[in-house]
Design an enzyme around this catalytic site. Sequence first.
Site, PDB file in Angstrom:
ATOM      1  N   HIS A  47       0.821  -1.217   0.000  1.00  0.00           N
ATOM      2  CA  HIS A  47       0.000   0.000   0.000  1.00  0.00           C
ATOM      3  C   HIS A  47       0.862   1.278   0.000  1.00  0.00           C
ATOM      4  O   HIS A  47       0.785   2.077  -0.941  1.00  0.00           O
ATOM      5  CB  HIS A  47      -1.007  -0.033   1.144  1.00  0.00           C
ATOM      6  N   HIS A  71       3.596   6.715   5.683  1.00  0.00           N
ATOM      7  CA  HIS A  71       2.388   7.443   6.104  1.00  0.00           C
ATOM      8  C   HIS A  71       1.481   6.690   7.078  1.00  0.00           C
ATOM      9  O   HIS A  71       0.769   7.294   7.851  1.00  0.00           O
ATOM     10  CB  HIS A  71       1.591   7.945   4.898  1.00  0.00           C
ATOM     11  N   GLU A  75       0.297   5.576  13.014  1.00  0.00           N
ATOM     12  CA  GLU A  75      -1.032   5.160  13.412  1.00  0.00           C
ATOM     13  C   GLU A  75      -1.079   3.651  13.705  1.00  0.00           C
ATOM     14  O   GLU A  75      -1.696   3.210  14.653  1.00  0.00           O
ATOM     15  CB  GLU A  75      -2.016   5.501  12.288  1.00  0.00           C
ATOM     16  N   ASP A  76      -0.431   2.882  12.873  1.00  0.00           N
ATOM     17  CA  ASP A  76      -0.609   1.433  12.938  1.00  0.00           C
ATOM     18  C   ASP A  76       0.479   0.674  13.691  1.00  0.00           C
ATOM     19  O   ASP A  76       0.337  -0.507  13.931  1.00  0.00           O
ATOM     20  CB  ASP A  76      -0.687   0.849  11.501  1.00  0.00           C
ATOM     21  N   ASP A 136      -3.088   8.443  -1.354  1.00  0.00           N
ATOM     22  CA  ASP A 136      -3.453   7.367  -0.415  1.00  0.00           C
ATOM     23  C   ASP A 136      -4.889   6.913  -0.695  1.00  0.00           C
ATOM     24  O   ASP A 136      -5.184   5.729  -0.843  1.00  0.00           O
ATOM     25  CB  ASP A 136      -3.309   7.938   1.005  1.00  0.00           C
ATOM     26  N   ASP A 255     -21.949  10.239 -26.704  1.00  0.00           N
ATOM     27  CA  ASP A 255     -20.546  10.537 -26.503  1.00  0.00           C
ATOM     28  C   ASP A 255     -19.946  11.059 -27.787  1.00  0.00           C
ATOM     29  O   ASP A 255     -19.884  10.372 -28.787  1.00  0.00           O
ATOM     30  CB  ASP A 255     -19.831   9.260 -26.059  1.00  0.00           C
TER      31      ASP A 255
END
Length: 630
Positions: A47, A71, A75-76, A136, A255
Amino acid sequence: MEIKDLIKKVQEYDKEADIELIKKAYEFAEKYHKGISRESGEPYIQHPLNVAYILAGLEVDIESIVAALLHDIVEDTSISLDEISKDFGEDVKNLVDGLTKLKRFKYEKTRDTESLRKLFITTSRDLRVIIIKLADKLHNMRTIDYLPEEKQKKIAQVTLDFYAPLASRMGMFAIKAELEDLSFKVLNPEMYEKFDKKLTPSKEREAEIKKIKGIIEKKLKERGIDSKMFGRSKHIYSLYKKMIQKNRNFNEIYDLIGIRIVTDTVKNCYEILGIIHNEWPPIPGEFDDYIAVPKKNMYQSLHTAVMALNQPVEFQIRTSYMDRVAEEGIAAHWKYKGTKIKDKGFDKKLSWVRDLLGLGKEKISPKEFREFLKEEFFEDEIYVFTPTTEVIALPKGSTPIDFAYAIHSDLGDKCTGAIVNGRIVSLRHELKHGDIIKILTQKDATPKRDWLKIVKTSKAIAKIKRFLNLKQKVTLIKEPKKKEEREVTSLISIKGKDLKPRIARCCNPLPPYEIIAYKSGTRYILHRADCPTMKDKPKNKKCEAEWNNLKNFKLTLGINCIDRVGILADIINTVSATGTNIIRATSKLLKIKDAEITLTMEFEDLEHLKEMISRIKRIKGVSIIWLNED
Ligand code: MN
């Protein structure tokens, strides 16, 4: 994906990039995410690696790449910000800190997305945080298939309501379009399929497009013009929105063939335009020169449409730099990092960023540009939360009394104290950005005169003064309801309920379309009966609704339109031509070329209103008509 893919991508645009630092961040993240997998079954590290790769595609700076790799770590895992600062420096730490903070917001509960957007930007401090956050989000949306369906829908809705508009505000249209289409696919899979099928060209059509491109290519070659040609990227959600906003059926949507030509100089752009117009007859009214007059978000391009091989074909012609700005918006400007900016349009770009951030007109030199993007914004406003994490915007220096009145006048009148971030405080307490506030009340409490000295908002001042005056007069006269408001209520009736619904924004219900009411909390929200967001909602919360055939009523219509010369006159003339009385009209400029007009008018009956709506809708440049709730 592997780390070497990322490094290769970074080296494509920055040969001197600190590859060791990227490797170090990767190893660091891998170590701490070890043993954890994504819902897809892939190792978690995939990720952050993919997020960094998306960002490398935007050619961001190395700090952003490193922060993207790290990132999710604070937190994790057990890693602290101090450790990140030690190993990767203060700049990366601040980016990771900003990203960690953004995770704590609950978007679902907010009605006021504009405040939330500001809060988001303010908390980010550094615009790069938002660019990373959007990357993200994009990777999470690309891999959303692995989540349970209910969760998918919830996430997709937030993405559509909040992140896509945020990307749009940043001018990052490629990301915006992809976020919208991925969300739409989750929220309305059948409709998505239908559009997808329609927009996938048939073999014959492919052949036609090829033929048209071939003709142009040959001409350009003869003139020695270097260029690349692209088909129009398929953006399903925007076509869908057009269908809803213009009240068309699926079958009425067709279109057009769209071709984008990217070349290296502005001179070439005009030359290519000449070649096209020479080859095929241009369709009148379809030529726009956004090179000479760029859009507010710095979009530049020549637009034209011609009749080629017996069908309308749209062309966009621009330089490769303009193409980058069109697709990547603010992210395109990172390119100027460290280099001398010799760009005449720079001041204009800056004004766009200033506008985005709601800043004033102070002069900023190109040298300060990058620093400027990192500064704190919105210094005179704070954003605070209710206990249910709704965001309320207040001026700096506001007190719990201002907060209470901002929510409801009853709450203000009866407040006696507040709990801020879990601590009891007095009513004089100055609120700070990010505070969570619960108001304490007493049934028989009343506003005090000395509150006037401490409150900051005009709403609180007005309400307190009002209360004090009323007390003096002793006789309490019941406030008469605003007339127009009552009349809107009676224009819509919800079966079995005597309530005034709020008007949904997603589908913009308007006569003559069929409507339903949807219960949300204690209120009802009025949607179009065919609104896609209503499709999977529980039946027991839906309630039949209809337009009442009122006689002689006043109503305010809002009209969003392009701010072209004479449009207001066109609208007023259209209304006057039907002998309709206009009681009040307002207009304001939203962005350059984008205006909002409201008209309060007297209608004889529902048919009259329908007729008016259909007439206004036909005026060139009008995009949306809506019922004004107040
Ligand atoms: Mn993430």
